[in-house]
Scaffold this motif. Structure first.
Motif, PDB file in Angstrom:
ATOM      1  N   GLU A  47      42.106  33.357  78.257  1.00 57.03           N
ATOM      2  CA  GLU A  47      42.040  33.040  79.687  1.00 57.03           C
ATOM      3  C   GLU A  47      43.437  32.947  80.304  1.00 57.03           C
ATOM      4  OE1 GLU A  47      39.682  29.867  81.092  1.00 57.03           O
ATOM      5  OE2 GLU A  47      37.875  30.487  80.042  1.00 57.03           O
ATOM      6  N   ILE A  48      44.402  32.501  79.516  1.00 59.68           N
ATOM      7  CA  ILE A  48      45.783  32.436  80.007  1.00 59.68           C
ATOM      8  C   ILE A  48      46.326  33.852  80.208  1.00 59.68           C
ATOM      9  CG2 ILE A  48      48.141  31.759  79.435  1.00 59.68           C
ATOM     10  CD1 ILE A  48      46.419  29.401  80.211  1.00 59.68           C
ATOM     11  N   ALA A  49      46.139  34.712  79.216  1.00 64.42           N
ATOM     12  CA  ALA A  49      46.634  36.086  79.318  1.00 64.42           C
ATOM     13  C   ALA A  49      45.981  36.822  80.481  1.00 64.42           C
ATOM     14  CB  ALA A  49      46.373  36.827  78.008  1.00 64.42           C
ATOM     15  N   ARG A  92      54.591  32.928  85.665  1.00 62.02           N
ATOM     16  CA  ARG A  92      53.627  33.118  86.740  1.00 62.02           C
ATOM     17  C   ARG A  92      52.230  33.348  86.189  1.00 62.02           C
ATOM     18  NH1 ARG A  92      53.327  37.902  91.228  1.00 62.02           N
ATOM     19  NH2 ARG A  92      52.149  36.778  92.809  1.00 62.02           N
ATOM     20  N   LEU A  93      51.280  32.603  86.735  1.00 58.84           N
ATOM     21  CA  LEU A  93      49.865  32.814  86.459  1.00 58.84           C
ATOM     22  C   LEU A  93      49.129  32.889  87.789  1.00 58.84           C
ATOM     23  CD1 LEU A  93      49.183  30.209  83.595  1.00 58.84           C
ATOM     24  CD2 LEU A  93      49.594  32.664  83.329  1.00 58.84           C
ATOM     25  N   ILE A  94      48.163  33.792  87.878  1.00 64.23           N
ATOM     26  CA  ILE A  94      47.349  33.907  89.080  1.00 64.23           C
ATOM     27  C   ILE A  94      45.895  33.666  88.695  1.00 64.23           C
ATOM     28  CG2 ILE A  94      46.611  35.405  90.971  1.00 64.23           C
ATOM     29  CD1 ILE A  94      49.224  36.910  90.714  1.00 64.23           C
ATOM     30  N   PRO A  95      45.339  32.498  89.038  1.00 62.98           N
ATOM     31  CA  PRO A  95      43.933  32.217  88.694  1.00 62.98           C
ATOM     32  C   PRO A  95      42.998  33.191  89.400  1.00 62.98           C
ATOM     33  CG  PRO A  95      45.106  30.199  89.285  1.00 62.98           C
ATOM     34  CD  PRO A  95      45.994  31.340  89.663  1.00 62.98           C
ATOM     35  N   PRO A  96      41.929  33.623  88.732  1.00 64.44           N
ATOM     36  CA  PRO A  96      40.987  34.563  89.346  1.00 64.44           C
ATOM     37  C   PRO A  96      40.085  33.873  90.368  1.00 64.44           C
ATOM     38  CG  PRO A  96      40.211  33.931  87.185  1.00 64.44           C
ATOM     39  CD  PRO A  96      41.576  33.314  87.341  1.00 64.44           C
ATOM     40  N   GLU A  97      39.460  34.674  91.199  1.00 64.57           N
ATOM     41  CA  GLU A  97      38.594  34.148  92.252  1.00 64.57           C
ATOM     42  C   GLU A  97      37.445  33.319  91.688  1.00 64.57           C
ATOM     43  OE1 GLU A  97      38.735  33.997  95.505  1.00 64.57           O
ATOM     44  OE2 GLU A  97      40.726  34.905  95.454  1.00 64.57           O
ATOM     45  N   LYS A  98      36.912  33.722  90.526  1.00 62.09           N
ATOM     46  CA  LYS A  98      35.782  32.982  89.965  1.00 62.09           C
ATOM     47  C   LYS A  98      36.188  31.543  89.605  1.00 62.09           C
ATOM     48  CE  LYS A  98      36.475  34.460  85.144  1.00 62.09           C
ATOM     49  NZ  LYS A  98      35.856  35.075  83.946  1.00 62.09           N
ATOM     50  N   ALA A  99      37.416  31.350  89.138  1.00 60.58           N
ATOM     51  CA  ALA A  99      37.896  30.006  88.814  1.00 60.58           C
ATOM     52  C   ALA A  99      38.152  29.207  90.081  1.00 60.58           C
ATOM     53  CB  ALA A  99      39.167  30.089  87.970  1.00 60.58           C
ATOM     54  N   ILE A 100      38.670  29.868  91.104  1.00 59.38           N
ATOM     55  CA  ILE A 100      38.915  29.192  92.385  1.00 59.38           C
ATOM     56  C   ILE A 100      37.593  28.726  92.989  1.00 59.38           C
ATOM     57  CG2 ILE A 100      39.753  29.528  94.745  1.00 59.38           C
ATOM     58  CD1 ILE A 100      41.781  31.545  93.580  1.00 59.38           C
ATOM     59  N   LEU A 146      37.077  21.384  81.969  1.00 53.80           N
ATOM     60  CA  LEU A 146      37.515  22.503  82.803  1.00 53.80           C
ATOM     61  C   LEU A 146      37.939  23.655  81.897  1.00 53.80           C
ATOM     62  CD1 LEU A 146      39.826  20.660  85.396  1.00 53.80           C
ATOM     63  CD2 LEU A 146      37.388  21.181  85.627  1.00 53.80           C
ATOM     64  N   SER A 147      37.619  24.881  82.292  1.00 52.07           N
ATOM     65  CA  SER A 147      38.173  26.028  81.577  1.00 52.07           C
ATOM     66  C   SER A 147      39.675  26.074  81.843  1.00 52.07           C
ATOM     67  CB  SER A 147      37.515  27.327  82.059  1.00 52.07           C
ATOM     68  OG  SER A 147      37.935  27.634  83.381  1.00 52.07           O
ATOM     69  N   LEU A 148      40.401  26.849  81.062  1.00 50.74           N
ATOM     70  CA  LEU A 148      41.847  26.943  81.278  1.00 50.74           C
ATOM     71  C   LEU A 148      42.171  27.526  82.646  1.00 50.74           C
ATOM     72  CD1 LEU A 148      43.133  28.071  77.759  1.00 50.74           C
ATOM     73  CD2 LEU A 148      43.477  25.864  78.871  1.00 50.74           C
TER      74      LEU A 148
END
Length: 336
Positions: free
Chosen positions: A51-53, A160-168, A248-250
């Motif tokens: 999930e981090i990658a 830098r990490l960009i969380p995906p829309e599903k996590a948001i 919470l998921s990562l």
């Protein structure tokens, strides 16, 4: 061999380490992307860090190497190597010192393989970088050393990490369920990967009480830390529902930290997540060296007493953990 003369279209970055290590490899993946802007870049990770990658903006996809499960042992290594052959990668970059990555890249018949010479890894590589670090510097810079044999680097050392829309979206639902207002809460991560990193409970309890005078406070940690975190919450007089231990998921955790007013933490994975999503961070260090592992963003800082026995990685003979205990809650509060 001139790397620029090679027709590199598909690249595999092999990083089989922990959460923090995968995040700290961001500048390395950025350097690879800058040199091959149109290449397809895939990261091979363990299940925990997939999930981090996936949040790394310089990576196009991920493949999981379950070295303790489905790909366990030598037969599992052969299995993942056969799977990787199907992708026809042109270049493999082995980020870790461990021999496993170099062997897998070789078994997968990836024609060009870059990594470290540790543990005789050079036998399986096209280019081998020295595993001997060149002085004490931040781990983001250390990671870049593996690229030296092919002459690559980058000037941008930020994570830098960009969380995906599903996590948001998932966190939006949780904010509503728990009555949490974005930007109006603090996060505290008091537990590290081993005991000597941990915030002493009296210190953490006082910090929680002081922060709670300004904004609500939430504790984070792994599923196995639930009981201990509940003890910290009780000592800090937190209401029910203010402990997220493995709930919470990562990727959700990245969103939760990104939207916080600030993070108070020990040296652990969430600290690196905070740096990668630009959350203001105050960290406390004792048995590890902040010059190597510490926060680097302009909105972040750390406490470190620089004891003669530090860094000891928790393996020293100290029984009092003076490197952590000499600080007071107000010291970390003022940093945050």
């Amino acid at each position: 061999m001139d790397i620029s003369s090679l027709n590199i279209k598909k690249i595999l970055i092999i990083d089989l380490a922990f959460i923090g290590d995968v995040i700290l490899a961001t500048p390395l993946t950025r350097a690879v992307r800058e040199h091959w802007p149109t290449a397809e870049i895939t990261m091979l990770t363990v299940p925990l860090t997939e999930e981090i990658a996936q949040m790394n903006p310089y990576v196009d996809g991920t493949i999981v190497y379950d070295k303790r499960g489905a790909h366990r042992g030598l037969s599992g290594m052969w299995s993942i190597a056969r799977e990787l052959r199907r992708y026809k990668f042109d270049l493999a970059v082995c980020v870790n010192f461990a021999l496993r990555g170099a062997v897998v890249a070789w078994l997968a018949r990836i024609p060009y393989r870059l990594g470290y010479d540790a543990q005789h890894g050079g036998l399986f590589l096209t280019w081998a970088a020295s595993h001997i670090r060149k002085g004490i510097k931040h781990e983001t810079e250390n990671h870049l050393e593996v690229l030296e044999p092919i002459g690559l680097s980058t000037k941008d050392l930020s994570m830098r990490l960009i969380p995906p829309e599903k996590a948001i979206s998932s966190m939006e639902e949780k904010y509503g369920r728990y009555g949490i207002e974005k930007g109006q809460y603090y996060v505290v991560c008091p537990l590290g990967s081993y005991e000597r990193k941990n915030m002493p409970m009296p210190m953490a309890a006082q910090l929680i009480r002081e922060l709670s005078k300004k904004l609500p406070v939430y504790l984070i940690g792994g599923k196995g830390e639930k009981i201990e975190l509940d003890g910290y919450a009780k000592a800090g007089s937190l209401p029910d529902g203010h402990v997220f231990a493995g709930t919470l998921s990562l990727q959700e955790l990245a969103v939760f930290i990104q939207n916080a007013a600030g993070l108070a933490t020990v040296d652990t994975g969430p600290m690196h997540i905070a740096q990668a999503v630009n959350c203001p961070t105050a960290a406390i260090f004792g048995p590890t060296d902040p010059k190597v592992w510490g926060p680097r963003n302009e909105n972040s800082s750390y406490l470190y007493s620089n004891e003669p026995c530090s860094p000891c990685w928790g393996k020293g003979e100290c029984k009092d953990n003076i490197c952590i205990k000499k600080f007071k809650a107000k010291d970390l509060y003022e940093k945050l």
